[in-house]
Design a protein around this motif. Sequence first.
Motif, short mmCIF file in Angstrom:
data_model
loop_
_atom_site.label_atom_id
_atom_site.label_comp_id
_atom_site.label_asym_id
_atom_site.label_seq_id
_atom_site.Cartn_x
_atom_site.Cartn_y
_atom_site.Cartn_z
N HIS A 2 5.25 -4.18 7.42
CA HIS A 2 5.87 -3.45 6.01
C HIS A 2 5.45 -4.15 4.85
CE1 HIS A 2 8.52 -1.84 3.34
NE2 HIS A 2 9.06 -2.76 3.17
N ALA A 3 5.61 -5.54 5.04
CA ALA A 3 5.28 -6.17 3.59
C ALA A 3 3.83 -6.30 3.41
CB ALA A 3 5.63 -7.92 3.93
N LYS A 4 2.86 -6.35 4.40
CA LYS A 4 1.40 -6.25 4.20
C LYS A 4 1.08 -4.82 3.61
CE LYS A 4 -0.12 -9.43 8.02
NZ LYS A 4 -0.79 -9.35 9.43
N LYS A 5 1.64 -3.91 4.18
CA LYS A 5 1.18 -2.61 3.54
C LYS A 5 1.75 -2.63 2.29
CE LYS A 5 1.37 0.08 7.90
NZ LYS A 5 1.98 1.24 8.78
N LEU A 6 2.98 -3.03 1.86
CA LEU A 6 3.04 -2.76 0.42
C LEU A 6 2.61 -3.64 -0.36
CD1 LEU A 6 5.51 -1.54 -1.39
CD2 LEU A 6 6.84 -3.76 -0.79
N ASN A 7 2.32 -4.81 0.36
CA ASN A 7 1.45 -5.68 -0.73
C ASN A 7 0.02 -5.11 -0.96
OD1 ASN A 7 3.07 -7.57 -1.37
ND2 ASN A 7 2.63 -8.58 0.56
N ARG A 8 -0.70 -4.31 -0.15
CA ARG A 8 -1.83 -3.73 -0.39
C ARG A 8 -1.54 -2.48 -1.08
NH1 ARG A 8 -5.51 -3.53 5.11
NH2 ARG A 8 -5.44 -5.83 5.79
N PHE A 9 -0.45 -1.81 -1.10
CA PHE A 9 -0.44 -0.83 -2.00
C PHE A 9 -0.25 -1.30 -3.52
CE2 PHE A 9 2.70 1.81 -4.56
CZ PHE A 9 2.03 3.05 -4.55
N ILE A 10 0.56 -2.25 -3.68
CA ILE A 10 0.77 -3.07 -5.07
C ILE A 10 -0.58 -3.37 -5.57
CG2 ILE A 10 1.63 -4.80 -6.29
CD1 ILE A 10 4.10 -4.51 -4.34
N ASN A 43 6.41 0.64 -12.92
CA ASN A 43 5.86 0.00 -11.87
C ASN A 43 6.79 -0.27 -10.70
OD1 ASN A 43 3.21 0.08 -12.56
ND2 ASN A 43 3.11 -1.79 -13.61
N LEU A 44 8.04 -0.50 -11.19
CA LEU A 44 9.22 -1.19 -9.96
C LEU A 44 9.58 0.23 -9.40
CD1 LEU A 44 10.82 -3.55 -8.87
CD2 LEU A 44 12.34 -3.08 -10.75
N LEU A 45 9.62 1.10 -10.18
CA LEU A 45 9.90 2.52 -9.28
C LEU A 45 9.00 2.90 -8.49
CD1 LEU A 45 11.92 5.06 -9.21
CD2 LEU A 45 10.50 6.11 -11.04
N VAL A 46 7.69 2.95 -8.97
CA VAL A 46 6.47 3.44 -7.85
C VAL A 46 6.46 2.37 -6.64
CG1 VAL A 46 4.00 3.47 -7.66
CG2 VAL A 46 5.25 4.33 -9.55
N GLU A 47 6.81 0.97 -6.76
CA GLU A 47 6.79 -0.13 -5.76
C GLU A 47 8.18 0.32 -4.78
OE1 GLU A 47 6.81 -3.94 -6.97
OE2 GLU A 47 4.89 -3.60 -8.30
N ASN A 48 9.27 0.61 -5.44
CA ASN A 48 10.40 1.03 -4.72
C ASN A 48 10.14 2.31 -3.65
OD1 ASN A 48 11.84 -1.14 -5.36
ND2 ASN A 48 12.88 -0.21 -6.97
N ILE A 49 9.66 3.26 -4.30
CA ILE A 49 9.42 4.56 -3.57
C ILE A 49 8.37 4.18 -2.61
CG2 ILE A 49 8.13 6.62 -3.89
CD1 ILE A 49 9.07 6.88 -6.91
N ALA A 50 7.35 3.33 -2.68
CA ALA A 50 6.46 3.07 -1.70
C ALA A 50 7.11 2.38 -0.57
CB ALA A 50 5.31 2.21 -2.13
N SER A 51 8.14 1.37 -0.91
CA SER A 51 8.94 0.64 0.19
C SER A 51 9.74 1.50 0.93
CB SER A 51 9.69 -0.37 -0.60
OG SER A 51 10.24 -1.04 0.31
N ASP A 52 10.16 2.26 0.51
CA ASP A 52 11.10 3.12 1.46
C ASP A 52 10.31 4.13 2.22
OD1 ASP A 52 13.62 2.27 0.38
OD2 ASP A 52 14.26 4.24 -0.56
N LEU A 53 9.08 4.69 1.59
CA LEU A 53 8.27 5.52 2.24
C LEU A 53 7.78 4.91 3.66
CD1 LEU A 53 6.40 7.51 -0.46
CD2 LEU A 53 7.88 8.37 1.37
N LEU A 54 7.41 3.47 3.33
CA LEU A 54 6.67 2.59 4.44
C LEU A 54 8.10 2.40 5.61
CD1 LEU A 54 4.68 0.32 2.49
CD2 LEU A 54 3.87 2.19 4.04
N ARG A 55 9.18 2.12 5.11
CA ARG A 55 10.10 1.79 6.01
C ARG A 55 10.70 2.85 6.67
NH1 ARG A 55 14.79 -1.40 3.11
NH2 ARG A 55 14.11 -0.39 1.26
N PHE A 56 11.07 4.03 6.06
CA PHE A 56 11.85 5.05 6.50
C PHE A 56 11.21 6.32 6.67
CE2 PHE A 56 15.00 2.72 3.84
CZ PHE A 56 15.53 2.10 4.87
N SER A 57 9.94 6.43 5.99
CA SER A 57 9.13 7.70 6.06
C SER A 57 9.89 8.78 4.88
CB SER A 57 8.61 8.54 7.48
OG SER A 57 7.92 7.55 7.91
#
Length: 176
Positions: A2-10, A43-57
């Motif tokens: 999850h962290a790797k995917k989120l870091n790549r997204f950011i 940017n923080l909103l976008v990152e939070n959205i991406a994080s939830d999508l990665l964790r919970f779809s």
Amino acid sequence: SHAKKLNRFITAGWEIVGHNKETVDYIKSRIAEQEQATQRPFNLLVENIASDLLRFSNCMLVKVRNKNASSGKVRKSINGRDLDPVAGYFVLPFETLHFKTKSNGEIKKVRQRTPTGEAKEFSPDDIIHIYMHKKPGFAMGTPEAIPVLDDISLLRRIEENVEELIESNLFHLYFF
């Protein structure tokens, strides 16, 4: 993972582009207004959205409406209600949400139960549901980890058996 995917997204970043410069400028000005109203960077909103999508779809956003903090216009909802313009969006923690759905899988109501026991109910007009991997007829997206949960539990059992085998055979027993 999850962290790797989120870091790549950011790291990849994002930008607003379009053929119509007026539309792009309007969107950028509305984002600046929302940053001012919510006191949080977009940017923080976008990152939070991406994080939830990665964790919970799935990701649930609640719209906070305030005509004094927004240059948007009052509009009519599908039900005919007047809706004030959106001043900001906030990500709702998905693990605190409960849903009431229609028979076709459409979300009718969203209720949030906070850790303190407080409950809030949100109208569909004030909610945005973003999802990935949504199966037909289902209200929610299916997390990527669901198909591998059985494999994960099998691997855990194998690890426990190997650990037990090592412990039982680590020291040889000698009988005289």
